[in-house]
Design an enzyme around this catalytic site. Structure first.
Site, short mmCIF file in Angstrom:
data_model
loop_
_atom_site.label_atom_id
_atom_site.label_comp_id
_atom_site.label_asym_id
_atom_site.label_seq_id
_atom_site.Cartn_x
_atom_site.Cartn_y
_atom_site.Cartn_z
N ASN A 83 -12.85 9.24 -23.85
CA ASN A 83 -14.27 9.05 -24.06
C ASN A 83 -15.07 9.89 -23.05
O ASN A 83 -14.48 10.62 -22.24
CB ASN A 83 -14.62 7.56 -23.97
CG ASN A 83 -15.75 7.17 -24.88
OD1 ASN A 83 -16.69 7.94 -25.09
ND2 ASN A 83 -15.67 5.97 -25.44
N HIS A 113 -5.40 14.06 0.06
CA HIS A 113 -5.50 14.76 1.34
C HIS A 113 -4.67 14.02 2.39
O HIS A 113 -4.41 12.83 2.25
CB HIS A 113 -6.96 14.82 1.80
CG HIS A 113 -7.84 15.54 0.82
ND1 HIS A 113 -8.01 16.90 0.84
CD2 HIS A 113 -8.57 15.09 -0.22
CE1 HIS A 113 -8.82 17.26 -0.13
NE2 HIS A 113 -9.16 16.18 -0.80
N GLY A 140 -12.58 1.72 -19.39
CA GLY A 140 -13.62 2.54 -18.77
C GLY A 140 -13.72 2.35 -17.26
O GLY A 140 -13.59 1.24 -16.75
N THR A 163 -3.25 2.14 -7.77
CA THR A 163 -2.71 2.79 -6.58
C THR A 163 -1.19 2.84 -6.56
O THR A 163 -0.61 3.58 -5.77
CB THR A 163 -3.19 2.07 -5.30
OG1 THR A 163 -2.74 0.71 -5.34
CG2 THR A 163 -4.70 2.12 -5.18
N ARG A 178 -3.07 -4.73 -10.50
CA ARG A 178 -1.82 -5.49 -10.46
C ARG A 178 -1.55 -6.05 -11.84
O ARG A 178 -2.46 -6.20 -12.65
CB ARG A 178 -1.86 -6.59 -9.42
CG ARG A 178 -2.91 -7.63 -9.70
CD ARG A 178 -2.95 -8.72 -8.62
NE ARG A 178 -4.01 -9.66 -8.85
CZ ARG A 178 -3.98 -10.65 -9.72
NH1 ARG A 178 -2.90 -10.86 -10.46
NH2 ARG A 178 -5.00 -11.48 -9.87
N LYS A 181 -0.38 -9.96 -16.90
CA LYS A 181 0.54 -10.64 -17.80
C LYS A 181 1.35 -9.63 -18.60
O LYS A 181 0.95 -8.49 -18.76
CB LYS A 181 -0.20 -11.57 -18.76
CG LYS A 181 -1.10 -10.89 -19.76
CD LYS A 181 -1.76 -11.91 -20.68
CE LYS A 181 -2.62 -11.23 -21.73
NZ LYS A 181 -3.17 -12.19 -22.67
#
Length: 184
Positions: A83, A113, A140, A163, A178, A181
């Protein structure tokens, strides 16, 4: 001796201001400017621009504006939908599977970096590949960080910051993202 491009793709410190890399980014910016201004263009003209930028793009629908560093390091699978306002920093390989959908403002970063300020201020950068599996939905505003893999059939909630790698067949969300489910 390795070129800066080879160092970048190998995940080593590299100098982004290297003339070859600057030239590659300039080429991508020109193509992106044309693509992002192509609202009145035919579907064939838009596909031709994306093919020049990304290489293979048989059934890719990317809503303008779209931004990336190089384009050539993005391997897009079939039936990709992105999108408006998505960004891919493809300083390393970014692999996107088949049937992937991304909401508006999704950001995929292969670039990063050094953490040590003394190294960071010298200027060289780093990059790590990102892999997004098949049948993935990314909500989004999500941010996908360097070195992350998202497994097949996974949904990433809107606004998540991914991450770490996320397995397949799950719903994951949050900052940091995280698993919430499993999805059967």
């Amino acid at each position: 001796m390795k070129t800066e491009l080879q160092k970048m793709l190998d995940g080593e410190l590299y100098e982004a201001w290297d003339s070859e890399l600057v030239s590659m980014r300039t080429k991508a910016k020109i193509l992106l400017e044309q693509y992002n201004q192509s609202l009145a263009s035919s579907p064939e003209q838009k596909k031709a621009l994306l093919t020049t930028l990304l290489g293979k793009c048989s059934t890719v629908d990317i809503q303008a504006p779209f931004y990336c560093d190089y384009g050539v390091h993005i391997l897009a699978g079939d039936n990709l939908f992105m999108n408006f306002n998505c960004v891919i920093l493809d300083c390393a390989l970014v692999t996107i599977g088949d049937n992937v959908q991304m909401g508006p403002c999704v950001q995929v970063y292969a670039a990063y970096h050094p953490l040590q300020a003394s190294e960071r201020i010298k200027g060289p950068e780093l990059a790590a590949p990102v892999t997004i599996g098949n049948n993935v939905w990314i909500g989004g505003g999500a941010i996908i960080c360097p070195g992350v893999t998202i497994g097949d059939n996974t949904t990433i909630g809107a606004g998540s910051v991914v991450t770490r790698s996320i397995p397949g067949n799950v719903f994951a969300a949050g900052n940091p993202c995280r698993v919430i489910k499993s999805i059967e």
